[in-house]
Design an enzyme around this catalytic site. Structure first.
Site, short mmCIF file in Angstrom:
data_model
loop_
_atom_site.label_atom_id
_atom_site.label_comp_id
_atom_site.label_asym_id
_atom_site.label_seq_id
_atom_site.Cartn_x
_atom_site.Cartn_y
_atom_site.Cartn_z
N SER A 144 83.55 83.65 55.13
CA SER A 144 82.28 82.97 55.31
C SER A 144 81.49 83.66 56.42
CB SER A 144 82.52 81.51 55.69
OG SER A 144 81.33 80.87 56.09
N TYR A 157 87.06 73.71 59.31
CA TYR A 157 86.69 74.65 58.25
C TYR A 157 86.35 76.02 58.84
CZ TYR A 157 83.76 76.92 54.74
OH TYR A 157 83.21 77.84 53.88
#
Length: 346
Positions: A144, A157
């Protein structure tokens, strides 16, 4: 791209989002597929479509990677069916929105760690051993944009994505003398079900008008994987943010991410603040460009120096134009910023 026949890609999280778009790309290139996910109906429908449309073999394995036993069971099933996995795509993952100390659920966060990192490591261990033994294989990890910067309001996360980037770079180095490659795909906010599942559909970063198309993200990841790259950041805005993350202090990056995790702007003043943030990103990118050009300029021939002067001038003009565009719509609030930038570029 040349069609790949006889090879098999195993994709976790294949029923929707980026995982499904990656499955589309593999199928189009005649890869056989092992589709792993929790939605048996969706996976079977997808598998039938691929068989009919592309004439490939598509195997469905219905497993929840939140179950610690799932990776071994997935591996055992492919072994029993004599399926050689040539490409492993670790796409499955999810997050939860809220303040870690007071708002999020611990059991959900432990499942996030299990799915995003523990199962990813487990599957990688099982299939990578076979790839090294054959001296051939590819692995794509879904990282990410937040792999390189803090992620307030989704701290667990973000931590898992930072782990994925570090873990992948580490094993990639260990594999440098083999024909096995590891690639990390690093998208920013993407128009998938991620934010809905995380309870964050209302935040600025989830605005559908500002999120990336999952098909575009998958294409960048697929091409990077096939070229054996170490990583790819999908989307030019995300490339800018990742570049800034390597320069700006973590608290500054965390503050920017926190703004993206706040409810969408309603007032004119809040919208102006968002525009200023985008302006800052644009100025930062141009500054990086000018810095790189300056370093190259110092070691160049006279002809190349003239070219670099022209490019630097163009980059400076781009910054001035960006500032002017925002100033036209927010006449008073950016006048000081505009004058400061022009002083630097004078």
């Amino acid at each position: 791209m040349e069609k790949q026949t006889g090879k098999t890609a195993l994709i976790t999280g294949a029923s929707s989002g980026i995982g499904r778009e990656l499955a589309n790309l593999f199928a189009q290139d005649a890869y056989n597929l092992v589709l792993v996910g929790r939605s048996d109906d969706q996976l079977n429908e997808l598998a039938n479509t691929y068989r009919d449309q592309f004439g490939i073999t598509a195997t469905v394995i219905n497993k929840d990677l939140a179950d610690p036993k799932a990776p071994e069971e997935i591996y055992a099933e492919t072994q029993q069916q004599n399926i050689q996995v040539d490409v492993l795509v670790n796409d499955a993952g999810f997050g939860e929105y809220g303040k870690f100390a007071t708002e999020t659920d611990l059991q959900t966060e432990l499942q996030i760690i299990q799915v995003n990192t523990t199962s990813l490591v487990h599957l990688t261990k099982l299939y990578l051993k076979d790839m090294v033994a054959r001296n051939d294989g590819k692995i794509l990890m879904l990282g990410s944009e937040v792999s390189v910067s803090p992620s307030p309001m989704m701290a667990v996360y973000g931590g898992t994505k930072a782990f994925i980037k570090s873990f992948s770079e580490g094993i990639r180095n260990e594999l440098k003398d083999t024909n096995v490659t590891v690639t990390v795909l690093m998208p920013g906010a993407t128009n998938t079900n991620f934010f809905n599942r995380a309870g964050a559909a209302h935040v600025k970063g989830a605005d559908p008008s500002k999120t990336a198309n999952p098909a575009d993200v998958a294409k960048e990841g697929y091409e990077a994987l096939m070229q054996g790259k170490d990583h790819v950041v999908a989307g030019w805005v995300n490339k800018a943010r990742v570049a800034l993350a390597h320069i700006l202090p973590d608290p500054v990056m965390a503050a920017g991410t926190r703004r993206d995790m706040e409810p969408r702007a309603q007032s004119d003043s809040e919208k102006q603040q968002e525009q200023l943030i985008q302006l800052a990103i644009g100025v930062g990118v141009a500054a990086l460009t000018i810095t790189g050009l300056y370093l190259a300029y110092r070691q160049s021939s006279p002809l190349d120096k003239a070219r670099y002067r022209y490019k630097a001038h163009s980059a400076g003009k781009s910054v001035q134009h960006a500032v002017q565009a925002v100033a036209d719509s927010i006449s008073g609030s950016v006048s000081n910023a505009k004058s400061k930038v022009e002083e630097v570029l004078a």
